[in-house]
Design a protein around this motif. Structure first.
Motif, PDB file in Angstrom:
ATOM      1  N   UNK A 145      -0.852 -19.161  10.861  1.00  0.00           N
ATOM      2  CA  UNK A 145      -2.110 -19.889  10.393  1.00  0.00           C
ATOM      3  C   UNK A 145      -3.332 -19.110  10.816  1.00  0.00           C
ATOM      4  N   UNK A 146      -3.111 -18.431  11.954  1.00  0.00           N
ATOM      5  CA  UNK A 146      -4.274 -17.641  12.412  1.00  0.00           C
ATOM      6  C   UNK A 146      -4.339 -16.526  11.571  1.00  0.00           C
ATOM      7  N   UNK A 147      -3.222 -15.783  11.121  1.00  0.00           N
ATOM      8  CA  UNK A 147      -3.288 -14.789  10.092  1.00  0.00           C
ATOM      9  C   UNK A 147      -4.032 -15.155   8.863  1.00  0.00           C
ATOM     10  N   UNK A 148      -3.635 -16.276   8.454  1.00  0.00           N
ATOM     11  CA  UNK A 148      -4.481 -16.873   7.144  1.00  0.00           C
ATOM     12  C   UNK A 148      -5.935 -17.025   7.300  1.00  0.00           C
ATOM     13  N   UNK A 149      -6.465 -17.670   8.807  1.00  0.00           N
ATOM     14  CA  UNK A 149      -7.650 -17.874   9.229  1.00  0.00           C
ATOM     15  C   UNK A 149      -8.540 -16.685   9.168  1.00  0.00           C
ATOM     16  N   UNK A 150      -7.851 -15.536   9.439  1.00  0.00           N
ATOM     17  CA  UNK A 150      -8.723 -14.391   9.568  1.00  0.00           C
ATOM     18  C   UNK A 150      -8.857 -13.663   8.449  1.00  0.00           C
ATOM     19  N   UNK A 151      -7.998 -14.185   7.328  1.00  0.00           N
ATOM     20  CA  UNK A 151      -7.987 -13.382   5.946  1.00  0.00           C
ATOM     21  C   UNK A 151      -9.304 -14.366   5.156  1.00  0.00           C
ATOM     22  N   UNK A 152      -9.353 -15.534   5.286  1.00  0.00           N
ATOM     23  CA  UNK A 152     -10.285 -16.370   4.784  1.00  0.00           C
ATOM     24  C   UNK A 152     -11.631 -16.049   5.307  1.00  0.00           C
ATOM     25  N   UNK A 153     -11.567 -15.869   6.841  1.00  0.00           N
ATOM     26  CA  UNK A 153     -13.068 -15.503   7.292  1.00  0.00           C
ATOM     27  C   UNK A 153     -13.638 -14.121   7.090  1.00  0.00           C
ATOM     28  N   UNK A 154     -12.621 -13.042   6.650  1.00  0.00           N
ATOM     29  CA  UNK A 154     -13.169 -11.939   6.072  1.00  0.00           C
ATOM     30  C   UNK A 154     -13.805 -12.061   4.811  1.00  0.00           C
ATOM     31  N   UNK A 155     -12.936 -13.035   3.845  1.00  0.00           N
ATOM     32  CA  UNK A 155     -13.693 -13.256   2.534  1.00  0.00           C
ATOM     33  C   UNK A 155     -14.880 -13.959   2.601  1.00  0.00           C
ATOM     34  N   UNK A 156     -15.204 -14.889   3.458  1.00  0.00           N
ATOM     35  CA  UNK A 156     -16.445 -15.511   3.835  1.00  0.00           C
ATOM     36  C   UNK A 156     -17.418 -14.595   3.985  1.00  0.00           C
TER      37      UNK A 156
END
Length: 455
Positions: A145-156
């Motif tokens: 979940x944290x890994x997915x979160x940091x991916x989405x954060x970078x995209x934003x």
């Protein structure tokens, strides 16, 4: 015909209606030798063995969820170790195997085919059992979940930088780098779900993989899985591992260059391949070759579900960036992102495999086959993150369904087993791994030139 009669007939009949020889009544129908099983290895006649049971997969191969090629690569062979490695829930899969059962190995036959080392096979099975008992196949959902979160954060963040502060060259480059990081990390994450290493339910893994590789990356889950599973099943084996199908652009390993040289095959100046690799390998693999292959595969296979997922990425991307860059600017931006991502992907994946043994099929046991085709890169927080824990490539290949955060725990056990049986266990620095890619290409090119000129 009654069900019992049909079963009796199925056990007595081989593929194509040929009756299995009974041996003068000395043994029962449906009992086979390895020699008999090995005859069924053509495209239209495929048998394999799992835990001494003989299965006719000729018709089933086309329906195999992992793709028909990966299961066909084991036609005429013992697939027990590969079956265990790929299927976390073997009991569920058994219901698909039962209708394919045609018999079993004769009691006099060994459990392993050809020259496989029974001691290595048994010791590796014991190691796997120990890893299961210690909970190393249980995933930590928070990690992913944290890994997915940091991916989405970078995209934003990549989008916000441009939306808030404009489209200067500096900010555009920063936006591209952030997107490339997000895309690369999303690639490692979809890889986790594709190997069913996160959730116990396969359907949940499949759903998240399609979301990440489709909506977050714009690619196809089925294309990736059908290609990648072949690589895992038969790593660095010509005609079976698509990752060593170089389309005559490169020659790899020690065998192929000599074969090409003797036959006077010269599609490219292979003695310079370590130089032109830098121009056409890392820069073009994802933005050109993979992109064309993905689109062609989805359309030719009528994979409209994956196509819809892929199109959702491009629709979202264009809606976000056309107001900022226009259509041509947006296309240029995503092309540059793919260019950066491609370098990352090629170097990480090739440093573990390209310098290793690359050859034709040798029918080795699972542990030996994987160790000859893979090596590790030293553990560090950066190396783990940068490579998606594929710096533990050996452990990943041995246990593809194991969650990546547990590789470092099983690594000492694998290393000890390799030492016991005299199997090389290679661990390199990141720099050595990267430079070995170029070194191996130069070595292969020199072998080709020598064979081309003198043999």
């Amino acid at each position: 015909m009654s069900g019992g009669s049909r079963l009796h007939l199925a056990l007595r009949m081989g593929v194509g209606g040929q009756q299995t020889e009974i041996g003068g009544g000395n043994r029962a129908a449906g009992v086979y030798t390895w020699e008999e099983v090995q005859k069924h290895c053509s495209r239209n006649d495929q048998w394999l063995v799992i835990d001494r049971k003989v299965y006719n997969i000729t018709q089933w191969a086309q329906k195999h969820p992992g793709g028909f090629r990966v299961i066909s690569h084991y036609a005429g062979e013992d697939a027990s170790e590969a079956f265990t490695a790929f299927h976390p829930d073997s009991k569920f899969v058994q219901k698909f195997l039962k209708p394919l059962l045609v018999g079993e190995l004769a009691v006099s036959e060994p459990s392993q085919d050809r020259d496989k080392n029974a001691g290595i096979v048994q010791d590796f099975l014991s190691l796997r059992t120990q890893a299961e008992r210690e909970g190393l196949f249980r995933a930590r959902p928070l990690f992913f979940c944290l890994h997915l979160g940091h991916i989405l954060l970078l995209e934003v963040l990549a989008w916000l930088i441009i939306w808030l502060w404009g489209t200067s060259w500096t900010l555009t480059f920063l936006c591209s780098v952030l997107q490339a990081i997000a895309q690369s990390q999303a690639g490692w994450l979809q890889h986790d779900f594709g190997h069913l290493s996160v959730f116990k339910k396969s359907s949940w893994n499949h759903m998240l993989q399609k979301f990440i590789i489709g909506h977050v990356k714009g690619a196809s889950a089925n294309w990736w899985n059908h290609r990648h599973f072949q690589h895992h099943a038969k790593p660095n084996i010509f005609s079976k591992d698509p990752d060593v199908n170089m389309l005559h652009v490169f020659v790899v390993g020690e065998t192929q260059p000599v074969e090409y040289g003797i036959k006077k095959i010269k599609y490219m100046p292979y003695h310079h391949q370590h130089q032109y690799f830098l121009l056409i390998g890392p820069p073009l693999l994802i933005p050109v070759y993979f992109h064309i292959q993905i689109i062609r595969t989805m359309i030719s296979r009528h994979d409209w579900g994956d196509l819809a997922w892929s199109m959702s990425f491009y629709l979202r991307y264009l809606c976000c960036y056309i107001p900022l860059y226009g259509l041509l600017g947006s296309v240029a931006l995503i092309s540059f992102v793919r260019f950066l991502e491609s370098h990352w992907f090629v170097w990480v994946t090739q440093m573990n495999h390209l310098p290793m043994d690359i050859d034709h099929e040798k029918h080795r046991d699972w542990l030996t086959m994987q160790l000859q085709a893979t090596c590790n890169i030293e553990k560090s927080l950066f190396n783990d993150w940068f490579s998606g824990h594929l710096n533990f490539q050996i452990e990943h290949h041995l246990f593809p369904t194991m969650p990546r955060h547990n590789y470092h725990q099983v690594a000492p056990l694998v290393c000890a087993l390799c030492e016991k049986h005299g199997i090389p266990y290679q661990v390199k620095t990141m720099w050595q791994g990267l430079t070995d890619v170029i070194r191996s290409l130069k070595t292969s090119g020199d072998l080709w030139l020598d064979a081309y000129l003198h043999k």
